[in-house]
Write a protein that holds these residues in place. Structure first.
Motif, mmCIF file in Angstrom:
data_model
loop_
_atom_site.group_PDB
_atom_site.id
_atom_site.type_symbol
_atom_site.label_atom_id
_atom_site.label_comp_id
_atom_site.label_asym_id
_atom_site.label_seq_id
_atom_site.Cartn_x
_atom_site.Cartn_y
_atom_site.Cartn_z
ATOM 1 N N ARG A 306 -25.839 25.504 -23.130
ATOM 2 C CA ARG A 306 -25.527 24.281 -23.717
ATOM 3 C C ARG A 306 -25.453 23.434 -24.070
ATOM 4 O O ARG A 306 -25.585 22.224 -24.205
ATOM 5 N N ARG A 307 -23.912 23.586 -23.214
ATOM 6 C CA ARG A 307 -22.627 21.945 -22.943
ATOM 7 C C ARG A 307 -23.387 21.105 -21.456
ATOM 8 O O ARG A 307 -23.942 20.109 -21.734
ATOM 9 N N ALA A 308 -24.192 22.274 -21.012
ATOM 10 C CA ALA A 308 -24.788 21.077 -19.950
ATOM 11 C C ALA A 308 -25.729 20.515 -19.765
ATOM 12 O O ALA A 308 -25.793 19.169 -19.750
ATOM 13 N N GLU A 309 -26.572 20.614 -20.897
ATOM 14 C CA GLU A 309 -27.834 20.464 -21.844
ATOM 15 C C GLU A 309 -27.272 19.206 -22.528
ATOM 16 O O GLU A 309 -27.750 17.821 -22.185
ATOM 17 N N GLN A 310 -26.202 19.217 -22.832
ATOM 18 C CA GLN A 310 -26.308 18.348 -24.036
ATOM 19 C C GLN A 310 -25.247 17.052 -23.255
ATOM 20 O O GLN A 310 -25.101 15.718 -23.176
ATOM 21 N N ALA A 311 -24.556 17.391 -22.110
ATOM 22 C CA ALA A 311 -24.171 15.945 -21.551
ATOM 23 C C ALA A 311 -25.315 16.252 -20.580
ATOM 24 O O ALA A 311 -25.221 14.288 -20.719
ATOM 25 N N ARG A 312 -26.011 16.922 -20.318
ATOM 26 C CA ARG A 312 -27.647 15.667 -19.361
ATOM 27 C C ARG A 312 -28.338 14.700 -20.664
ATOM 28 O O ARG A 312 -28.644 13.064 -19.890
ATOM 29 N N LEU A 313 -28.034 15.583 -21.682
ATOM 30 C CA LEU A 313 -28.378 14.249 -22.422
ATOM 31 C C LEU A 313 -27.797 13.567 -22.963
ATOM 32 O O LEU A 313 -28.526 12.227 -23.493
ATOM 33 N N GLU A 314 -26.432 13.468 -23.263
ATOM 34 C CA GLU A 314 -25.412 12.220 -23.393
ATOM 35 C C GLU A 314 -25.855 11.048 -22.293
ATOM 36 O O GLU A 314 -26.002 9.857 -22.451
ATOM 37 N N LYS A 315 -25.713 11.805 -20.831
ATOM 38 C CA LYS A 315 -26.084 10.599 -20.050
ATOM 39 C C LYS A 315 -27.471 9.677 -20.102
ATOM 40 O O LYS A 315 -27.833 8.334 -20.173
ATOM 41 N N GLU A 316 -28.457 10.359 -19.909
ATOM 42 C CA GLU A 316 -30.158 9.995 -20.583
ATOM 43 C C GLU A 316 -29.758 8.919 -21.864
ATOM 44 O O GLU A 316 -30.409 8.091 -21.592
ATOM 45 N N GLU A 317 -28.477 9.136 -22.705
ATOM 46 C CA GLU A 317 -28.911 8.095 -24.085
ATOM 47 C C GLU A 317 -27.813 6.965 -23.340
ATOM 48 O O GLU A 317 -28.565 5.925 -23.548
ATOM 49 N N GLU A 318 -27.164 7.603 -22.753
ATOM 50 C CA GLU A 318 -26.525 6.023 -22.261
ATOM 51 C C GLU A 318 -27.372 5.513 -21.082
ATOM 52 O O GLU A 318 -27.325 3.856 -21.025
ATOM 53 N N LYS A 319 -27.939 5.746 -20.273
ATOM 54 C CA LYS A 319 -28.416 5.212 -19.354
ATOM 55 C C LYS A 319 -29.922 4.437 -19.944
ATOM 56 O O LYS A 319 -30.129 3.101 -19.409
ATOM 57 N N GLU A 320 -30.775 4.516 -21.260
ATOM 58 C CA GLU A 320 -31.451 4.478 -22.256
ATOM 59 C C GLU A 320 -30.857 2.634 -22.459
ATOM 60 O O GLU A 320 -31.299 2.513 -23.099
ATOM 61 N N ARG A 321 -29.549 3.553 -23.136
ATOM 62 C CA ARG A 321 -28.961 2.073 -24.267
ATOM 63 C C ARG A 321 -28.890 1.004 -22.898
ATOM 64 O O ARG A 321 -29.031 -0.319 -23.399
ATOM 65 N N ARG A 322 -28.299 0.972 -21.461
ATOM 66 C CA ARG A 322 -27.704 0.007 -21.326
ATOM 67 C C ARG A 322 -29.086 -0.491 -20.801
ATOM 68 O O ARG A 322 -29.751 -1.654 -20.291
ATOM 69 N N ARG A 323 -30.655 0.402 -20.324
ATOM 70 C CA ARG A 323 -31.281 -0.218 -20.390
ATOM 71 C C ARG A 323 -31.876 -1.394 -21.275
ATOM 72 O O ARG A 323 -32.153 -2.514 -20.969
ATOM 73 N N GLN A 324 -31.630 -1.002 -22.645
ATOM 74 C CA GLN A 324 -32.279 -1.693 -23.745
ATOM 75 C C GLN A 324 -31.662 -3.260 -23.831
ATOM 76 O O GLN A 324 -31.562 -4.169 -24.261
ATOM 77 N N ALA A 325 -30.213 -2.500 -23.571
ATOM 78 C CA ALA A 325 -29.082 -3.768 -23.593
ATOM 79 C C ALA A 325 -29.252 -4.657 -22.506
ATOM 80 O O ALA A 325 -29.919 -6.142 -22.457
ATOM 81 N N ALA A 326 -29.687 -4.321 -20.951
ATOM 82 C CA ALA A 326 -30.165 -5.723 -19.995
ATOM 83 C C ALA A 326 -31.747 -5.988 -20.674
ATOM 84 O O ALA A 326 -31.641 -7.111 -20.406
ATOM 85 N N GLU A 327 -33.060 -5.293 -21.129
ATOM 86 C CA GLU A 327 -34.310 -6.135 -21.474
ATOM 87 C C GLU A 327 -33.706 -7.054 -22.514
ATOM 88 O O GLU A 327 -33.902 -8.106 -22.304
ATOM 89 N N GLU A 328 -33.014 -6.223 -23.460
ATOM 90 C CA GLU A 328 -32.728 -7.729 -24.797
ATOM 91 C C GLU A 328 -31.702 -8.608 -23.812
ATOM 92 O O GLU A 328 -32.154 -9.639 -25.051
ATOM 93 N N ARG A 329 -30.984 -8.992 -23.251
ATOM 94 C CA ARG A 329 -30.139 -9.649 -22.174
ATOM 95 C C ARG A 329 -31.131 -10.755 -22.195
ATOM 96 O O ARG A 329 -31.032 -11.939 -21.549
ATOM 97 N N ALA A 330 -31.843 -9.962 -20.696
ATOM 98 C CA ALA A 330 -33.658 -10.815 -20.115
ATOM 99 C C ALA A 330 -33.996 -11.157 -21.411
ATOM 100 O O ALA A 330 -34.653 -12.889 -21.527
ATOM 101 N N ARG A 331 -34.226 -11.065 -22.674
ATOM 102 C CA ARG A 331 -35.555 -11.679 -23.026
ATOM 103 C C ARG A 331 -34.193 -12.298 -24.042
ATOM 104 O O ARG A 331 -35.245 -13.817 -24.318
ATOM 105 N N GLN A 332 -33.230 -12.373 -24.284
ATOM 106 C CA GLN A 332 -32.855 -13.470 -25.118
ATOM 107 C C GLN A 332 -32.184 -14.413 -23.739
ATOM 108 O O GLN A 332 -32.440 -16.219 -24.252
ATOM 109 N N ALA A 333 -31.899 -14.342 -22.783
ATOM 110 C CA ALA A 333 -32.046 -15.144 -21.470
ATOM 111 C C ALA A 333 -33.497 -16.350 -21.248
ATOM 112 O O ALA A 333 -33.639 -17.808 -21.237
ATOM 113 N N GLU A 334 -34.623 -15.338 -21.979
ATOM 114 C CA GLU A 334 -35.720 -16.144 -21.616
ATOM 115 C C GLU A 334 -35.990 -17.167 -23.340
ATOM 116 O O GLU A 334 -36.939 -18.110 -22.446
#
Length: 409
Positions: A306-334
């Motif tokens: 359970r802890r390993a799965e939770q750590a994996r999900l946290e990493k995926e959520e962090e990766k998705e959050r960073r991707r959305q933040a990058a897209e938002e920055r690109a959209r604002q720049a455009e």
């Protein structure tokens, strides 16, 4: 005092039962420690299972923290509801770990005053025992407390008196006590050649080097080493229950330092009997951790997954959050780029309009009269000749000469 004696009665019964069976104080303490561990084992097993359950809901706890972190009252209410839903007692995980320390306190009182608790003697009767032993002629050493030549019921004086009662003199001392003398007996404090009524000394060579002195000196260090090993084993078995790496490191360092220091303090500050009990407790605790690990193997594995799965999900959520933040920055720049381009076009258009307006204004100044009529003025719009121009500045009496066919009249 009677209230305290009543509270300590169960401990006294168990210790006296084992002493009558073994006729040795050290063996009685060993068996006492075993019974304490057996009684507490189900509760400590339940506490470990509760800690595992706490680990399994750690992801839900984190979600509640993110959702209601700013509203402490609401957060506590939601956490309490979660505990009730999952049937978890958050205090059970750490409560039972303190019970051995709580049992150590009454045991310390029993060891310190054996004449009172093991032999049921009053303070006056203990003074009679001191008189029968000729207390004033006894050389006191090794940390025993005595006020002048009179007996003082303080420190470990009772324990020292009990160590002076031997099978040879017990009958005479019992006779001096009358009816209460039937409870008096000589305690065998010898355990592997060590006198458990003594207090270990750092300067063990003061009264001569012997196995008894060296052995007592080594007991606190054995106790500290066993406490250190137990802390390592406990950290390994409970690693899955750590909520965060920082918290785990802090707790681990604390356990590795506090446990050996506590063992050393007990060893050199209190009678050797208590030090022996503490060593046995540490050894039994190691065995308990091993048994609990076997019994809770599936629970630990599930918690680890359970802890390993939770750590994996946290990493995926962090990766998705960073991707959305990058897209938002690109959209604002455009958007900023497009807005800048629109602004340039607007400025150019405004300049062109201003230029065109200037040309119109310049053209509108051309006319036949002082006040121009504009580019759309047509003097023959109505098919007749326009009215001759008359300068408003010239008087009507002064008419200009008319021309007729190029000749003047």
């Amino acid at each position: 005092m009677e209230g305290i004696q009543l509270l300590l009665t169960p401990f006294v019964w168990i210790l006296m039962l084992f002493y009558r069976l073994a006729q040795n104080y050290g063996v009685a303490l060993l068996l006492f420690a075993v019974v304490v561990k057996l009684i507490l084992f189900p509760f400590q097993l339940k506490g470990k299972r509760s800690m595992i359950q706490m680990t399994l809901i750690s992801d839900k706890m984190q979600k509640l923290q993110k959702q209601y972190g700013k509203d402490k009252e609401r957060y506590n209410e939601e956490v309490q509801r979660l505990y009730e839903k999952e049937n978890i007692n958050p205090m059970s995980g750490c409560l039972w770990s303190f019970l051995p320390l709580l049992i150590l306190l009454p045991l310390y009182a029993i060891i310190r005053q054996p004449l009172t608790y093991l032999m049921n003697l009053t303070v006056d009767q203990v003074v009679q025992v001191a008189g029968a032993l000729d207390w004033s002629q006894i050389a006191v050493s090794n940390g025993w407390i005595r006020e002048a030549a009179e007996y003082s019921n303080a420190g470990y004086n009772q324990l020292y008196l009990a160590s002076l009662i031997t099978p040879e003199n017990v009958a005479g001392i019992a006779a001096s006590l009358g009816e209460a003398g039937k409870n008096l007996f000589a305690v065998n404090f010898q355990f592997f050649g060590l006198d458990l009524s003594q207090i270990p000394q750092l300067k063990f060579w003061t009264n001569g080097i012997s196995w008894g002195a060296v052995g007592l000196f080594l007991l606190p260090f054995i106790s500290a080493a066993s406490g250190f090993v137990f802390s390592l084993i406990s950290m390994k078995t409970n690693a899955v229950n750590q909520q965060s790496e920082a918290a785990a490191n802090t707790t681990n360092r604390s356990m590795l330092i506090i446990s050996p220091l506590m063992s050393l303090w007990i060893g050199f500050a209190m009678p050797a009997a208590l030090c022996v009990y503490w060593i046995v407790q540490n050894l039994l605790s190691m065995l308990q951790e091993f048994i609990c690990g076997k019994m809770l193997k599936k629970d630990y594995e599930a918690a680890a997954l359970r802890r390993a799965e939770q750590a994996r999900l946290e990493k995926e959520e962090e990766k998705e959050r960073r991707r959305q933040a990058a897209e938002e920055r690109a959209r604002q720049a455009e958007e900023a780029k497009r807005s800048k381009g629109k602004k340039k076009v607007s400025l150019t258009k405004e300049k062109d309009e201003e230029k065109s307006s200037g040309e119109v204004q310049e053209a509108s100044r051309v006319g036949m009269r002082t006040y121009a009529r504009g580019r759309a003025y047509d003097p023959r719009r109505y098919g007749i000749d326009p009215t001759p121009y008359r300068d408003p500045g010239v008087s009507a009496e002064k008419k200009p000469a008319e021309k007729d066919g190029g000749k003047s009249k």
